[in-house]
Design a protein around this motif. Structure first.
Motif, PDB file in Angstrom:
ATOM      1  N   PRO A 114     -17.017  39.841 -30.016  1.00  0.00           N
ATOM      2  CA  PRO A 114     -17.316  41.283 -30.159  1.00  0.00           C
ATOM      3  C   PRO A 114     -16.329  41.771 -29.450  1.00  0.00           C
ATOM      4  O   PRO A 114     -15.918  41.888 -28.102  1.00  0.00           O
ATOM      5  CB  PRO A 114     -18.465  41.056 -29.814  1.00  0.00           C
ATOM      6  CG  PRO A 114     -19.064  39.600 -29.683  1.00  0.00           C
ATOM      7  CD  PRO A 114     -18.284  38.717 -29.816  1.00  0.00           C
TER       8      PRO A 114
ATOM      9  N   LEU B 205     -21.430  32.043 -19.212  1.00  0.00           N
ATOM     10  CA  LEU B 205     -22.504  32.331 -20.426  1.00  0.00           C
ATOM     11  C   LEU B 205     -21.763  30.620 -21.411  1.00  0.00           C
ATOM     12  O   LEU B 205     -22.649  30.280 -21.904  1.00  0.00           O
ATOM     13  CB  LEU B 205     -21.170  32.843 -21.571  1.00  0.00           C
ATOM     14  CG  LEU B 205     -22.904  34.307 -20.909  1.00  0.00           C
ATOM     15  CD1 LEU B 205     -22.633  35.882 -21.732  1.00  0.00           C
ATOM     16  CD2 LEU B 205     -24.253  34.637 -20.792  1.00  0.00           C
TER      17      LEU B 205
ATOM     18  N   TYR C  25     -17.837  35.000 -19.515  1.00  0.00           N
ATOM     19  CA  TYR C  25     -17.426  34.396 -20.400  1.00  0.00           C
ATOM     20  C   TYR C  25     -17.906  33.003 -19.944  1.00  0.00           C
ATOM     21  O   TYR C  25     -18.253  32.104 -20.657  1.00  0.00           O
ATOM     22  CB  TYR C  25     -16.157  34.879 -21.695  1.00  0.00           C
ATOM     23  CG  TYR C  25     -16.342  36.234 -21.618  1.00  0.00           C
ATOM     24  CD1 TYR C  25     -17.373  36.635 -22.919  1.00  0.00           C
ATOM     25  CD2 TYR C  25     -14.659  36.207 -22.040  1.00  0.00           C
ATOM     26  CE1 TYR C  25     -17.311  37.517 -23.013  1.00  0.00           C
ATOM     27  CE2 TYR C  25     -15.242  37.676 -23.088  1.00  0.00           C
ATOM     28  CZ  TYR C  25     -15.506  38.401 -23.020  1.00  0.00           C
ATOM     29  OH  TYR C  25     -15.529  39.263 -24.303  1.00  0.00           O
TER      30      TYR C  25
ATOM     31  N   VAL D  42     -37.330  35.567 -17.087  1.00  0.00           N
ATOM     32  CA  VAL D  42     -37.424  37.062 -16.632  1.00  0.00           C
ATOM     33  C   VAL D  42     -38.342  37.865 -15.735  1.00  0.00           C
ATOM     34  O   VAL D  42     -38.614  38.805 -14.870  1.00  0.00           O
ATOM     35  CB  VAL D  42     -36.538  38.038 -17.951  1.00  0.00           C
ATOM     36  CG1 VAL D  42     -36.351  38.938 -17.662  1.00  0.00           C
ATOM     37  CG2 VAL D  42     -34.794  37.207 -18.180  1.00  0.00           C
TER      38      VAL D  42
ATOM     39  N   THR E  83     -29.342  35.978 -18.184  1.00  0.00           N
ATOM     40  CA  THR E  83     -28.727  38.063 -18.724  1.00  0.00           C
ATOM     41  C   THR E  83     -28.062  38.535 -17.283  1.00  0.00           C
ATOM     42  O   THR E  83     -27.425  39.837 -18.204  1.00  0.00           O
ATOM     43  CB  THR E  83     -30.848  38.015 -18.700  1.00  0.00           C
ATOM     44  OG1 THR E  83     -31.169  37.482 -17.210  1.00  0.00           O
ATOM     45  CG2 THR E  83     -31.277  38.403 -19.654  1.00  0.00           C
TER      46      THR E  83
ATOM     47  N   ARG F  26     -20.395  39.907 -18.490  1.00  0.00           N
ATOM     48  CA  ARG F  26     -19.129  39.752 -19.549  1.00  0.00           C
ATOM     49  C   ARG F  26     -18.604  38.472 -18.841  1.00  0.00           C
ATOM     50  O   ARG F  26     -18.226  38.223 -18.989  1.00  0.00           O
ATOM     51  CB  ARG F  26     -18.418  40.925 -20.385  1.00  0.00           C
ATOM     52  CG  ARG F  26     -18.860  41.776 -21.120  1.00  0.00           C
ATOM     53  CD  ARG F  26     -18.304  41.325 -22.708  1.00  0.00           C
ATOM     54  NE  ARG F  26     -19.188  42.433 -23.565  1.00  0.00           N
ATOM     55  CZ  ARG F  26     -18.705  43.145 -24.074  1.00  0.00           C
ATOM     56  NH1 ARG F  26     -17.347  42.512 -25.431  1.00  0.00           N
ATOM     57  NH2 ARG F  26     -19.061  43.546 -25.059  1.00  0.00           N
TER      58      ARG F  26
ATOM     59  N   LEU G 268     -36.434  31.391 -20.648  1.00  0.00           N
ATOM     60  CA  LEU G 268     -35.560  32.481 -20.219  1.00  0.00           C
ATOM     61  C   LEU G 268     -36.123  33.565 -19.826  1.00  0.00           C
ATOM     62  O   LEU G 268     -36.303  34.517 -19.022  1.00  0.00           O
ATOM     63  CB  LEU G 268     -34.842  32.443 -21.633  1.00  0.00           C
ATOM     64  CG  LEU G 268     -33.509  30.859 -21.812  1.00  0.00           C
ATOM     65  CD1 LEU G 268     -32.701  31.033 -22.547  1.00  0.00           C
ATOM     66  CD2 LEU G 268     -33.251  30.661 -20.850  1.00  0.00           C
TER      67      LEU G 268
ATOM     68  N   ILE H 160     -18.662  34.473 -28.699  1.00  0.00           N
ATOM     69  CA  ILE H 160     -19.140  34.775 -27.453  1.00  0.00           C
ATOM     70  C   ILE H 160     -17.664  35.516 -26.914  1.00  0.00           C
ATOM     71  O   ILE H 160     -17.888  36.989 -26.588  1.00  0.00           O
ATOM     72  CB  ILE H 160     -19.175  33.419 -26.005  1.00  0.00           C
ATOM     73  CG1 ILE H 160     -20.438  33.724 -26.385  1.00  0.00           C
ATOM     74  CG2 ILE H 160     -19.048  34.285 -24.785  1.00  0.00           C
ATOM     75  CD1 ILE H 160     -20.905  32.593 -25.576  1.00  0.00           C
TER      76      ILE H 160
ATOM     77  N   ILE I 141     -24.959  37.966 -19.830  1.00  0.00           N
ATOM     78  CA  ILE I 141     -24.613  38.793 -20.607  1.00  0.00           C
ATOM     79  C   ILE I 141     -23.950  40.072 -20.588  1.00  0.00           C
ATOM     80  O   ILE I 141     -22.982  40.641 -20.858  1.00  0.00           O
ATOM     81  CB  ILE I 141     -25.269  39.053 -21.528  1.00  0.00           C
ATOM     82  CG1 ILE I 141     -25.755  37.589 -22.056  1.00  0.00           C
ATOM     83  CG2 ILE I 141     -25.328  40.053 -22.582  1.00  0.00           C
ATOM     84  CD1 ILE I 141     -26.984  37.106 -22.710  1.00  0.00           C
ATOM     85  N   LEU I 142     -24.723  41.370 -19.306  1.00  0.00           N
ATOM     86  CA  LEU I 142     -24.115  42.336 -18.869  1.00  0.00           C
ATOM     87  C   LEU I 142     -23.518  41.610 -18.177  1.00  0.00           C
ATOM     88  O   LEU I 142     -22.342  43.401 -18.880  1.00  0.00           O
ATOM     89  CB  LEU I 142     -25.313  42.628 -18.082  1.00  0.00           C
ATOM     90  CG  LEU I 142     -26.630  42.437 -18.586  1.00  0.00           C
ATOM     91  CD1 LEU I 142     -27.440  43.383 -17.984  1.00  0.00           C
ATOM     92  CD2 LEU I 142     -26.263  44.037 -19.642  1.00  0.00           C
TER      93      LEU I 142
END
Lengths: 317, 302
Positions: free
Chosen positions: A30, A282, A279, A259, A271, A277, A255, A27, A274-275
């Motif tokens: 990146p 997540l 952390y 959505v 979701t 970030r 999941l 996570i 994630i967009l």
């Protein structure tokens, strides 16, 4: 049996530790980070962004961040959501019931439909009918959940107006909640149902050829008694295992379904996070899913153990 | 071998067939596979799909990315057989080109996953001991990771290309094959023919690849088939959630992502791409199921 479960739970601890490490690296590794969202904003200077990273502890070496996170995790402090500063546990616990509700309802529907289909095709049906069911269950496995969801929304919410297109309903109104639940639950149930039905079918066919089933028929028992009391009871034992192994797929299916149907559960939280970030959220959500997956394989093993005592005594590895 | 014939001539045929070479296993498998209408249906559909993807540039009536606002959201008609999308792009052309991406991602994911899985499984099963313990734990760990959400994270954080997507999907789907190969190798590592090969000084690599791996080919083949279906499904899910391969490159998944905004006004957008995905995945599953039954005929009675 109790000792077996305890032993399995103990082996889950190093596994969870390993999973948390892998997840943490994947996570955080990146390029980019939560500050990127503000990178284009005219009011945020580079210094602001740097200070933000510093405050979030994102400038520490990854191992240091991980140990900090782990220490918190163990003591019940899962960190703070970047989005609104609330504890991650609160953010997750607020969404978890909706996901659990969706998953359990789907599981129930899947099992309730799969048993009659599987038993019927294994005992009664002509070749033609069996063929049709075979094709349909295969299609059920192959159809993408989100597409069935879209079709259900298009037809039953759009054209016919039978169900709402999304949301969870008013919290104080049980009927409205059920009304909202029906679409996503059926959609999510389809894939599992098809898999279960195929499984029950083949295990019933096998059991029906056993000697004791022939004996039961020979001594004049009613067909119904033979099928349900004698055959199905044995054919259904591995169902527990099957349900346990189905859990991971059910979670990821949930999941996606969430959505599609704007169901306010973990899937949407993930979701969104994630967009942004986010952390800590997540990590928390993924750890929870990993925990459920491990629980699923535990259930599966307990299911095996019920049938096959060899596994219980630890002969396996 | 012998078909329904007059009794006397059949005995003659039997005598003749005794002198011929016995039917090879491949031929047996093919003979059983051929008798399964669903599997044949699957093979036919897949062949057509593969050909249409291969020849997409010649088959497609329009440029798949040609925007034409004047012809936006047209229902299926003579000029656009499957209608047009919100930018006036021809849906049929886009579906054909999307098939290239989706099928490629599916095939290559399965390919990479099988190579990685077979290699790790073979090493674990052949050497056993500490190496096996390590790889087996790693497989357990990977199986407990939330695969779809992780793939989501990666495709959201990294600029996604078909190649990267393939690698991400392969990285989360090799475990099944690894388990399978490991089991087979554990069973055969002390078999007589393995010991025999070892006793005449065959190197480990030769034993692994020449003597042991062929024994696992059939289950690997079935697993690989199902992996293609799995990869296509996951790819479409990711694209549908908006995290997969990005427009303008069409994939069946991102066409659906786009379609969900026009469910009411342009339902054909959502219908066609979904039907194609389902048809593809179902065909692959039919073939996989047919292969499994053809390889292990005992399953047939079920």
């Amino acid at each position: 049996m109790a000792a077996f479960i305890v032993r399995r739970l103990l082996t889950a601890i190093p596994l969870l530790l390993g999973i948390s490490m892998v997840l943490f690296v994947l996570i955080h590794l990146p390029p980019g980070g939560p500050a990127d969202i503000y990178a284009g904003s005219p009011t945020a200077s580079a210094a602001d962004l740097a200070r933000m990273n510093e405050n979030l502890g994102l400038n520490d070496p990854l191992p240091v961040q991980y140990v900090k996170w782990l220490r918190g995790m163990v003591t019940g402090d899962w960190g703070v959501s970047y989005k609104d500063g609330r504890p991650v546990t609160t953010a997750i616990l607020e969404r978890l019931p909706a996901t659990i509700q969706l998953m359990l309802t789907s599981l129930l529907i899947a099992v309730a439909l799969a048993i009659p289909i599987g038993v019927f095709t294994a005992t009664r049906a002509q070749r033609g009918a069996r063929y049709v069911v075979n094709v349909f269950t295969m299609l059920g496995i192959s159809v993408p959940t989100f597409w069935t969801g879209l079709m259900v929304i298009m037809i039953f919410a759009g054209r016919l107006g039978w169900i709402p297109a999304g949301g969870r309903g008013r919290p104080d109104d049980l009927l409205s909640q059920l009304h909202h639940l029906i679409g996503p639950a059926l959609v999510l149930a389809l894939v599992s149902m098809a898999g279960f039905a195929r499984y029950i079918h083949s295990s019933m066919v096998e059991v029906m050829q056993e000697d004791y089933v022939r004996t039961a028929t020979a001594k004049g028992l009613a067909r119904r008694t033979v099928v349900f009391r004698h055959a199905f009871r044995n054919a259904s034992i591995p169902l527990i295992t099957l349900i346990g192994l189905e859990l991971p797929r059910l979670i990821s299916g949930a999941l996606v379904t969430e959505v599609v149907f704007s169901w306010p559960g973990l899937g949407r939280l993930i979701t969104e996070s994630i967009l942004a970030r986010n952390y800590p959220v997540l990590m928390g959500a993924f750890m929870l899913i990993a925990l459920m997956t491990i629980l699923g394989s535990l259930i599966a093993d307990v299911g095996y153990g019920l049938v096959n005592p060899q596994i219980r005594t630890g002969e396996r590895r | 071998m012998t078909t329904l014939q007059h009794p006397t001539s059949s005995t003659v045929a039997d005598l003749v067939s005794l002198r011929q070479k016995p039917e090879s296993i491949q031929a047996q498998v093919w003979r059983r596979f051929r008798r399964n209408p669903l599997a044949l249906f699957g093979v036919t559909v897949l062949t057509l799909l593969a050909l249409s993807a291969l020849f997409a540039p010649w088959l497609a009536p329009y440029d798949p990315n040609a925007v034409n606002p004047y012809e936006a959201l047209q229902p299926p008609n003579a000029a656009h057989w499957l209608g047009t999308d919100d930018l006036g792009r021809d849906v049929l052309s886009r579906l054909l080109f999307a098939g290239r991406v989706s099928l490629m991602v599916g095939l290559f994911t399965a390919f990479v996953a099988v190579i990685v899985g077979a290699l790790l499984g073979a090493i674990a099963g052949y050497y056993g001991g500490l190496i096996d313990g390590f790889i087996a734990r790693f497989i357990d760990l990977m199986l407990s990771l939330p695969v779809v959400p992780l793939a989501l994270v990666f495709s959201a954080f990294v600029a996604i290309t078909p190649l990267r997507l393939t690698l991400i999907l392969a990285a989360v789907s090799w475990m099944g094959v690894a388990r399978l190969v490991r089991g087979e190798f554990l069973k055969l590592r002390h078999a007589q023919f393995t010991e025999a090969a070892r006793s005449i000084g065959a190197p480990n690599m030769r034993i692994i690849f020449v003597h042991l791996l062929p024994n696992a080919i059939s289950p690997i083949l079935v697993a690989a088939t199902l992996l293609v279906a799995y990869a296509i499904l996951i790819e479409s899910s990711l694209s549908f959630l908006g995290f997969g391969i990005q427009p303008p490159t069409a994939t069946w998944g991102n066409m659906l992502f786009n379609a969900q905004r026009y469910l009411r006004n342009a339902p054909w957008l959502a219908i066609f791409s979904g039907v194609v995905i389902t048809l593809t995945v179902a065909s692959i599953n039919f073939v996989g199921d047919g292969l499994r039954e053809a390889i292990d005929p005992r399953l047939k009675e079920r």
